[in-house]
Design an enzyme around this catalytic site. Structure first.
Site, PDB file in Angstrom:
ATOM      1  NE  ARG A  25       1.969   1.901  13.226  1.00  0.00           N
ATOM      2  CZ  ARG A  25       1.161   2.691  13.917  1.00  0.00           C
ATOM      3  NH1 ARG A  25       1.673   3.603  14.728  1.00  0.00           N
ATOM      4  NH2 ARG A  25      -0.153   2.579  13.799  1.00  0.00           N
ATOM      5  CG  ASP A  67     -11.644  17.965  -6.237  1.00  0.00           C
ATOM      6  OD1 ASP A  67     -12.573  18.742  -6.550  1.00  0.00           O
ATOM      7  OD2 ASP A  67     -10.466  18.346  -6.077  1.00  0.00           O
ATOM      8  CG  ASP A  95      -4.910   4.596   1.552  1.00  0.00           C
ATOM      9  OD1 ASP A  95      -6.043   5.059   1.320  1.00  0.00           O
ATOM     10  OD2 ASP A  95      -4.455   4.438   2.704  1.00  0.00           O
ATOM     11  CE  LYS A 154      -2.402   1.727   3.747  1.00  0.00           C
ATOM     12  NZ  LYS A 154      -2.312   3.201   3.808  1.00  0.00           N
ATOM     13  CB  THR A 174     -11.177   4.323  12.177  1.00  0.00           C
ATOM     14  OG1 THR A 174      -9.900   4.436  11.560  1.00  0.00           O
ATOM     15  CG2 THR A 174     -11.989   3.254  11.499  1.00  0.00           C
ATOM     16  CE  LYS A 188      -7.703   7.019   3.974  1.00  0.00           C
ATOM     17  NZ  LYS A 188      -6.263   6.681   3.895  1.00  0.00           N
TER      18      LYS A 188
HETATM   19  O1  C5P Z   1       0.953   0.405  11.198  1.00  0.00           O
HETATM   20  P1  C5P Z   1      -0.495   0.062  11.074  1.00  0.00           P
HETATM   21  O2  C5P Z   1      -0.743  -1.431  10.902  1.00  0.00           O
HETATM   22  O3  C5P Z   1      -1.321   0.655  12.181  1.00  0.00           O
HETATM   23  O4  C5P Z   1      -0.905   0.755   9.698  1.00  0.00           O
HETATM   24  C1  C5P Z   1      -2.208   0.761   9.257  1.00  0.00           C
HETATM   25  C2  C5P Z   1      -2.312   1.485   7.959  1.00  0.00           C
HETATM   26  O5  C5P Z   1      -3.686   1.591   7.647  1.00  0.00           O
HETATM   27  C3  C5P Z   1      -1.758   2.900   7.944  1.00  0.00           C
HETATM   28  O6  C5P Z   1      -1.301   3.161   6.616  1.00  0.00           O
HETATM   29  C4  C5P Z   1      -2.951   3.752   8.288  1.00  0.00           C
HETATM   30  O7  C5P Z   1      -2.877   5.028   7.729  1.00  0.00           O
HETATM   31  C5  C5P Z   1      -4.062   2.959   7.594  1.00  0.00           C
HETATM   32  N1  C5P Z   1      -5.390   3.152   8.172  1.00  0.00           N
HETATM   33  C6  C5P Z   1      -5.702   2.880   9.490  1.00  0.00           C
HETATM   34  N2  C5P Z   1      -6.973   3.054   9.942  1.00  0.00           N
HETATM   35  C7  C5P Z   1      -7.900   3.470   9.096  1.00  0.00           C
HETATM   36  C8  C5P Z   1      -7.606   3.742   7.771  1.00  0.00           C
HETATM   37  C9  C5P Z   1      -6.319   3.568   7.325  1.00  0.00           C
HETATM   38  O8  C5P Z   1      -4.853   2.467  10.263  1.00  0.00           O
HETATM   39  N3  C5P Z   1      -9.120   3.574   9.535  1.00  0.00           N
END
Ligand code: C5P
Length: 229
Positions: free
Chosen positions: A213, A70, A65, A38, A122, A67
């Protein structure tokens, strides 16, 4: 293909790193595992579309991603450029409305790409919805926007894994549910609050799991990816 590789095809690794070099290094380590990558706003702001061709050469499917939100014409023209870069899945904000989503779906499907919608971020709690003029609870708004997205022809939505069961029931078996907020039992939660494990998210109806992460910050990202299941 092993059972594990079948699962890894449903994992989208979020390349939230602060340089193109680090992103490419990670991609090389993860090459051949079957996972998607992603590319989010931050990496896109640093590198534009330059890395996409390199990731494709390494054999990855890519979720871009950005988003988009517009007017329909701007979204349509922008998507025409983005789909030509070789990415496999893109997204728009559902709150851009029916016409915007329908035009987005048309462009992406013509190019054989998946297009999904963002319902309610979220990061936004129920208390905050009235401040932008939305009454009712978060789940109600998520389902309303997911159904509008489905009507407009989008392939699915990004959702919290907690909403996956509800959306699966409301939108049917074919609708893609792409869920971040995934944490295997062995990893730190970081700033994610309500998390599910990979197995729980799949059981709840997720189609794809976005994992950042736990994989990207591991000492051995390839081993961490393969330990998700
Ligand atoms: O590191 P982690 O597993 O928390 O990363 C989750 C990814 O998903 C990040 O790129 C974050 O921006 C994205 N994301 C999220 N929650 C959302 C939408 C996107 O954690 N509701």
């Amino acid at each position: 293909m092993t059972v594990r590789q079948d699962f890894l095809k449903k994992v989208i690794v979020a390349l939230d790193v602060d340089s193109g070099e680090k992103a490419l290094e990670l991609a090389q380590v993860l090459q051949g595992s079957g996972c998607w990558l992603k590319v989010g706003l931050e990496l896109y702001a640093r590198t534009g579309l330059a890395l996409i061709a390199e990731f494709k050469q390494l054999g990855f499917n890519i979720f871009l991603d950005l988003k988009l939100h517009d007017i329909p014409t701007t979204v349509e023209k922008t998507l025409k450029i983005l789909v030509a870069s070789g990415v496999d899945m893109l997204n728009v904000h559902c709150s851009g409305g029916y016409e915007m989503m329908a035009r987005a779906a048309e462009v992406c499907h013509k190019a054989n790409k998946k297009i999904i919608g963002v319902t309610v971020l979220t990061s936004m709690g129920g208390d905050e919805l009235p401040t932008i003029g939305i009454q009712g609870d978060v789940e109600e708004q998520v389902v309303r926007l997911a159904k509008l997205a489905q009507k407009a022809g989008l392939d699915g939505v990004v959702a919290s894994p907690q909403e996956a069961g509800l959306l699966r029931r409301e939108c049917g078996a074919e609708f893609l549910l792409v869920t971040p907020g995934i944490r295997p039992a062995w990893s730190a939660k970081n700033d994610q609050v309500r998390v599910l494990t990979p197995a729980e998210a799949l059981a709840a109806g997720s189609s794809y799991l976005v994992v950042g992460r736990p994989v990207t910050q591991a000492d051995n990202p390839r081993e961490a990816l393969e330990r998700l299941f």
